[in-house]
Design a protein around this motif. Structure first.
Motif, PDB file in Angstrom:
ATOM      1  N   ILE A 109     -31.629  46.453 -32.338  1.00  0.00           N
ATOM      2  CA  ILE A 109     -31.314  45.492 -33.398  1.00  0.00           C
ATOM      3  C   ILE A 109     -31.190  46.209 -34.740  1.00  0.00           C
ATOM      4  N   ALA A 110     -32.112  47.147 -34.992  1.00  0.00           N
ATOM      5  CA  ALA A 110     -32.098  47.890 -36.252  1.00  0.00           C
ATOM      6  C   ALA A 110     -30.816  48.713 -36.385  1.00  0.00           C
ATOM      7  N   ARG A 111     -30.408  49.394 -35.314  1.00  0.00           N
ATOM      8  CA  ARG A 111     -29.175  50.196 -35.357  1.00  0.00           C
ATOM      9  C   ARG A 111     -27.971  49.326 -35.682  1.00  0.00           C
ATOM     10  N   GLU A 112     -27.866  48.194 -35.001  1.00  0.00           N
ATOM     11  CA  GLU A 112     -26.723  47.301 -35.233  1.00  0.00           C
ATOM     12  C   GLU A 112     -26.743  46.725 -36.644  1.00  0.00           C
ATOM     13  N   SER A 113     -27.921  46.436 -37.135  1.00  0.00           N
ATOM     14  CA  SER A 113     -28.035  45.870 -38.482  1.00  0.00           C
ATOM     15  C   SER A 113     -27.691  46.899 -39.548  1.00  0.00           C
ATOM     16  N   ILE A 114     -28.128  48.134 -39.332  1.00  0.00           N
ATOM     17  CA  ILE A 114     -27.789  49.210 -40.279  1.00  0.00           C
ATOM     18  C   ILE A 114     -26.288  49.433 -40.313  1.00  0.00           C
ATOM     19  N   ALA A 115     -25.675  49.402 -39.131  1.00  0.00           N
ATOM     20  CA  ALA A 115     -24.213  49.546 -39.073  1.00  0.00           C
ATOM     21  C   ALA A 115     -23.524  48.416 -39.832  1.00  0.00           C
ATOM     22  N   ALA A 116     -24.072  47.195 -39.708  1.00  0.00           N
ATOM     23  CA  ALA A 116     -23.486  46.051 -40.411  1.00  0.00           C
ATOM     24  C   ALA A 116     -23.639  46.199 -41.916  1.00  0.00           C
ATOM     25  N   VAL A 117     -24.776  46.718 -42.372  1.00  0.00           N
ATOM     26  CA  VAL A 117     -24.988  46.941 -43.800  1.00  0.00           C
ATOM     27  C   VAL A 117     -24.009  47.987 -44.323  1.00  0.00           C
ATOM     28  N   ARG A 118     -23.865  49.068 -43.601  1.00  0.00           N
ATOM     29  CA  ARG A 118     -22.953  50.137 -44.031  1.00  0.00           C
ATOM     30  C   ARG A 118     -21.510  49.661 -44.090  1.00  0.00           C
ATOM     31  N   ALA A 119     -21.182  48.753 -43.197  1.00  0.00           N
ATOM     32  CA  ALA A 119     -19.797  48.259 -43.141  1.00  0.00           C
ATOM     33  C   ALA A 119     -19.540  47.147 -44.145  1.00  0.00           C
ATOM     34  N   ALA A 120     -20.592  46.624 -44.789  1.00  0.00           N
ATOM     35  CA  ALA A 120     -20.420  45.506 -45.721  1.00  0.00           C
ATOM     36  C   ALA A 120     -19.566  45.929 -46.915  1.00  0.00           C
ATOM     37  N   SER A 121     -18.640  45.066 -47.277  1.00  0.00           N
ATOM     38  CA  SER A 121     -17.732  45.382 -48.395  1.00  0.00           C
ATOM     39  C   SER A 121     -18.190  44.746 -49.701  1.00  0.00           C
ATOM     40  N   ASP A 122     -19.163  43.846 -49.627  1.00  0.00           N
ATOM     41  CA  ASP A 122     -19.673  43.217 -50.841  1.00  0.00           C
ATOM     42  C   ASP A 122     -21.117  42.766 -50.597  1.00  0.00           C
ATOM     43  N   LYS A 123     -21.733  42.205 -51.649  1.00  0.00           N
ATOM     44  CA  LYS A 123     -23.128  41.775 -51.526  1.00  0.00           C
ATOM     45  C   LYS A 123     -23.295  40.685 -50.479  1.00  0.00           C
ATOM     46  N   ARG A 134     -33.226  39.882 -39.728  1.00  0.00           N
ATOM     47  CA  ARG A 134     -34.522  39.199 -39.750  1.00  0.00           C
ATOM     48  C   ARG A 134     -34.585  38.096 -38.699  1.00  0.00           C
ATOM     49  N   ALA A 135     -33.504  37.371 -38.550  1.00  0.00           N
ATOM     50  CA  ALA A 135     -33.494  36.273 -37.572  1.00  0.00           C
ATOM     51  C   ALA A 135     -33.619  36.809 -36.149  1.00  0.00           C
ATOM     52  N   ARG A 136     -32.923  37.900 -35.853  1.00  0.00           N
ATOM     53  CA  ARG A 136     -32.969  38.451 -34.489  1.00  0.00           C
ATOM     54  C   ARG A 136     -34.360  39.008 -34.160  1.00  0.00           C
ATOM     55  N   VAL A 137     -34.970  39.675 -35.118  1.00  0.00           N
ATOM     56  CA  VAL A 137     -36.301  40.230 -34.871  1.00  0.00           C
ATOM     57  C   VAL A 137     -37.317  39.098 -34.696  1.00  0.00           C
ATOM     58  N   ILE A 138     -37.238  38.084 -35.526  1.00  0.00           N
ATOM     59  CA  ILE A 138     -38.170  36.952 -35.399  1.00  0.00           C
ATOM     60  C   ILE A 138     -37.955  36.236 -34.067  1.00  0.00           C
ATOM     61  N   ASP A 139     -36.696  36.105 -33.642  1.00  0.00           N
ATOM     62  CA  ASP A 139     -36.422  35.513 -32.324  1.00  0.00           C
ATOM     63  C   ASP A 139     -37.047  36.346 -31.215  1.00  0.00           C
TER      64      ASP A 139
END
Length: 344
Positions: A109-123, A134-139
């Motif tokens: 989950i952390a790897r996929e989330s980091i990739a999503a953050v790096r790929a984000a084009s805006d805030k 956070r939702a996936r980890v809590i689930d």
């Protein structure tokens, strides 16, 4: 074979505690970096640090819990079978494995989330990746809730177990419910089990110790047994059977010749025959409650059991003589053989 080391048993967090811990670790990370660095880049770096630190912390806690639980295959058969009787081997292994393997899912989950953050084009993209993480980890933690609750229950049970040493010579006190087993153990040893005038007071095995010239002998008070097939026995009775099977160097079968226990002398005779037929340890019979039994009741018990002693556990009359008889007959020869072997 190992015994359960209570000092190594882990604290098993509840799902709610883990969620709070995860969120607190996540929020603890603060923004760093050069003041000239663009705010958007700083926000990405902060989000990645939060994911790394919170994921790593949670994965470490879950893996630590699983690794600190006793390995069933290494445990002495008494403890292994006891866990199986009370909780079920498969239930135990499933809970430990699921919690132990969760660290891999958290890392994914952390790897996929980091990739999503790096790929984000805006805030907005960063916030979306944060929300997803956070939702996936809590689930995931909530999915572990049943297993965490089960391991908490198991650890509590193991912590309450008396410190049993399977290597010591052990006298097991057996018999029907309410015949005076707890009182007998209280009379002759260091144990102080609960004593009450109703059946099934002893819900767990209790252990006392008898000191003999620097040596120690265990004496175990077992939950009362009933006269019925093994398959029909409840968990409390099965604990007693495990003590008989795995620990007993000698068995004292305690008899109540009076009606006060609520179990007939014939039922107790059937139980005695079952024990002698199914367990290899030597069994001696002892009549209790001689302070209240009448002559007819005592004669009936003597004719059916040929007891080696008669006692009154209300005032400990005759109890030390019984224990001395058992030790001299069954323990002393073993101790002498060990001593001879050590001198060779």
């Amino acid at each position: 074979m190992e015994v359960v080391d209570k000092s190594r048993l882990p604290y098993v967090y509840s799902a709610d505690e883990l969620i709070s811990m995860f969120l607190a670790t996540y929020e603890k990370e603060e923004s760093r970096g050069s003041v000239v660095e663009p705010a958007f880049i700083k926000q990405k770096r902060l989000e990645i640090r939060r994911i790394v630190s919170s994921g790593k912390s949670l994965a470490s806690v879950l893996r630590g819990i699983a690794l600190a639980m006793p390995f069933l295959d290494r445990l002495h058969p008494f403890y292994r079978d006891l866990i199986d009787v009370v909780f079920g081997t498969q239930t135990y292994k499933h809970a430990v494995a699921k919690i132990g393997n969760a660290h891999m899912a958290i890392k994914a989950i952390a790897r996929e989330s980091i990739a999503a953050v790096r790929a984000a084009s805006d805030k907005g993209g960063i916030y979306a990746a944060r929300k997803m993480y956070r939702a996936r980890v809590i689930d995931l933690i909530n999915d572990l809730r049943p297993e965490l609750d089960k391991l908490r229950e198991i650890v509590l049970f193991l912590r309450k177990l008396p410190a049993i040493d399977p290597t010591l010579f052990t006298i097991v006190v057996a018999g029907a419910p309410n015949v005076g087993k707890s009182s007998f153990v209280r009379c002759v040893s260091s144990a102080r089990p609960e004593v009450a005038e109703y059946p099934f007071t002893t819900k767990q095995i209790h252990v006392g110790h008898i000191r003999l010239r620097g040596d120690i002998v265990q004496i175990i008070d077992t939950p009362g047994l009933l006269d019925r097939p093994l398959s029909e026995r409840n968990v409390i009775e099965k604990q007693a059977i495990l003590a008989l099977r795995h620990l007993a160097g000698a068995i004292i079968f305690l008899i109540d010749p009076t009606p006060h226990s609520g179990f007939s002398i014939e039922m107790q005779l059937n139980l005695y025959r079952e024990i002698t037929a199914n367990f290899s340890a030597p069994v001696v019979t002892v009549v209790n409650k001689i302070d209240i039994a009448n002559s007819e009741e005592l004669e009936r018990a003597r004719s059916l059991f040929t007891p080696i002693g008669e006692v009154s556990t209300i005032n400990c009359r005759g109890t030390s003589e019984v224990v001395n008889y058992v030790l001299n007959k069954f323990y002393v020869p073993i101790a002498l053989e060990k001593l001879k072997a050590a001198r060779r």
